[in-house]
Enzyme design. Sequence first.
Site, PDB file in Angstrom:
ATOM      1  N   ASP A 225       0.086  -7.935   3.462  1.00 25.47           N
ATOM      2  CA  ASP A 225      -1.344  -7.703   3.206  1.00 25.47           C
ATOM      3  C   ASP A 225      -2.251  -8.427   4.188  1.00 25.47           C
ATOM      4  O   ASP A 225      -3.436  -8.651   3.905  1.00 25.47           O
ATOM      5  CB  ASP A 225      -1.711  -8.121   1.774  1.00 25.47           C
TER       6      ASP A 225
HETATM    7  N1  LIG Z   1       5.698  -5.891   6.005  1.00 27.26           N
HETATM    8  C1  LIG Z   1       4.861  -5.349   5.088  1.00 27.26           C
HETATM    9  N2  LIG Z   1       5.335  -4.452   4.223  1.00 27.26           N
HETATM   10  C2  LIG Z   1       4.493  -3.891   3.319  1.00 27.26           C
HETATM   11  C3  LIG Z   1       3.139  -4.278   3.246  1.00 27.26           C
HETATM   12  C4  LIG Z   1       2.660  -5.215   4.226  1.00 27.26           C
HETATM   13  O1  LIG Z   1       1.473  -5.582   4.245  1.00 27.26           O
HETATM   14  N3  LIG Z   1       3.553  -5.713   5.126  1.00 27.26           N
HETATM   15  N4  LIG Z   1       2.318  -3.780   2.249  1.00 27.26           N
HETATM   16  C5  LIG Z   1       3.044  -3.232   1.119  1.00 27.26           C
HETATM   17  C6  LIG Z   1       2.200  -2.624   0.050  1.00 27.26           C
HETATM   18  N5  LIG Z   1       1.845  -3.617  -0.928  1.00 27.26           N
HETATM   19  C7  LIG Z   1       0.559  -3.881  -1.125  1.00 27.26           C
HETATM   20  O2  LIG Z   1      -0.306  -3.204  -0.606  1.00 27.26           O
HETATM   21  C8  LIG Z   1       2.864  -4.309  -1.663  1.00 27.26           C
HETATM   22  C9  LIG Z   1       3.972  -3.638  -2.030  1.00 27.26           C
HETATM   23  C10 LIG Z   1       4.999  -4.300  -2.720  1.00 27.26           C
HETATM   24  C11 LIG Z   1       4.900  -5.613  -3.022  1.00 27.26           C
HETATM   25  C12 LIG Z   1       6.021  -6.308  -3.717  1.00 27.26           C
HETATM   26  O3  LIG Z   1       5.941  -7.437  -4.059  1.00 27.26           O
HETATM   27  N6  LIG Z   1       7.146  -5.550  -3.882  1.00 27.26           N
HETATM   28  C13 LIG Z   1       8.343  -6.088  -4.482  1.00 27.26           C
HETATM   29  C14 LIG Z   1       9.075  -4.967  -5.186  1.00 27.26           C
HETATM   30  C15 LIG Z   1       8.170  -4.239  -6.101  1.00 27.26           C
HETATM   31  C16 LIG Z   1       8.859  -3.040  -6.738  1.00 27.26           C
HETATM   32  O4  LIG Z   1      10.029  -2.800  -6.526  1.00 27.26           O
HETATM   33  O5  LIG Z   1       8.101  -2.332  -7.413  1.00 27.26           O
HETATM   34  C17 LIG Z   1       9.287  -6.482  -3.367  1.00 27.26           C
HETATM   35  O6  LIG Z   1       9.246  -5.797  -2.319  1.00 27.26           O
HETATM   36  O7  LIG Z   1      10.065  -7.395  -3.622  1.00 27.26           O
HETATM   37  C18 LIG Z   1       3.765  -6.294  -2.615  1.00 27.26           C
HETATM   38  C19 LIG Z   1       2.740  -5.634  -1.946  1.00 27.26           C
HETATM   39  C20 LIG Z   1       4.101  -2.260   1.561  1.00 27.26           C
HETATM   40  N7  LIG Z   1       4.990  -2.946   2.462  1.00 27.26           N
END
Ligand SMILES: Nc1nc2c(c(=O)[nH]1)N[C@@H](CN(C=O)c1ccc(C(=O)N[C@@H](CCC(=O)O)C(=O)O)cc1)CN2
EC number: 3.5.1.10
Length: 282
Positions: A225
Amino acid sequence: MILALSCPDRPGIVAAVSTLLAEAGCNIRDAQQFDDLEIGRFFMRVVFDRLEGARSAAEIQGLVDELAARFKMTVSLRDAAARKRVMLLVSKFDHCLADLIYRWRIGELPMEITAIVSNHAREHIASTDLGDLPFHHMPVNRQTKMEQEAELWHLIQETQSDLVVLARYMQVLSDGLSAKLSGRCINIHHSFLPGFKGAKPYHQAHERGVKLIGATAHYVTSDLDEGPIIEQDVERISHRDTPDDLVRKGRDIERRVLARAVRYHLEDRVLLNGKKSVVFTD
Ligand SMILES: Nc1nc2c(c(=O)[nH]1)N[C@@H](CN(C=O)c1ccc(C(=O)N[C@@H](CCC(=O)O)C(=O)O)cc1)CN2
């Protein structure tokens, strides 16, 4: 054609660009520029037509390359009619995906959609008509993340996708994949950044009692983010709004913010400026 450039600021850049185009038999239709005095960097976007008898596109590319070397420019020159190839990624919530596909179908977004990819099964986005767009189900968990990302990267290369859009794709991309997609992966975050980062911003907003909610489209970097912001918007809310009301009101903000950001990128209106962006809007 569209010329987008940035370079260390100095006198004579605009004159050099406009003289090059005039002498090449071109007519400038639109020109926007910005001088970042803080860092001494100049940004410009020019839309121009090649008139009867003008130098060829390849010759103009050569002239622009010489200019870029002289002024130490980061430059892109593209046929305005050429459509960028775009891959759309989604998880469970398909409102942004459906909106982008609708805007593409009516010609608002000049792109070729290469594939729809989800970490969930097709049924989760059943309300979105994909028509004959290819759908790829790529499930992922902590143990399979690297293999899944390798499969995703292979598909991005195989489809020659220029842009990857995270249309509510809720998996954090690894540092490696984020680096490979630097400047060509746009995410829609469902809050008015820098407030309420992470996976559940509407619940955070409700807990905090804010009076405005928003959405942010940004380029993806390895810092969650934190990537360069392209577009944002907000809407007023009140104490009466439940978290579900915020999710509902947020959908409309997310749709319009992501669609604007994708169109700006497709039209070479976004230039990276360190951790920020310069956006020459229409
Ligand atoms: N390298 C990046 N990847 C992603 C970003 C980013 O800014 N840099 N943004 C996300 C989207 N997002 C918020 O906008 C977001 C998505 C997911 C998570 C999160 O904590 N996900 C968990 C799993 C959640 C699940 O399985 O439902 C995780 O990945 O462990 C936080 C923010 C997209 N990718």
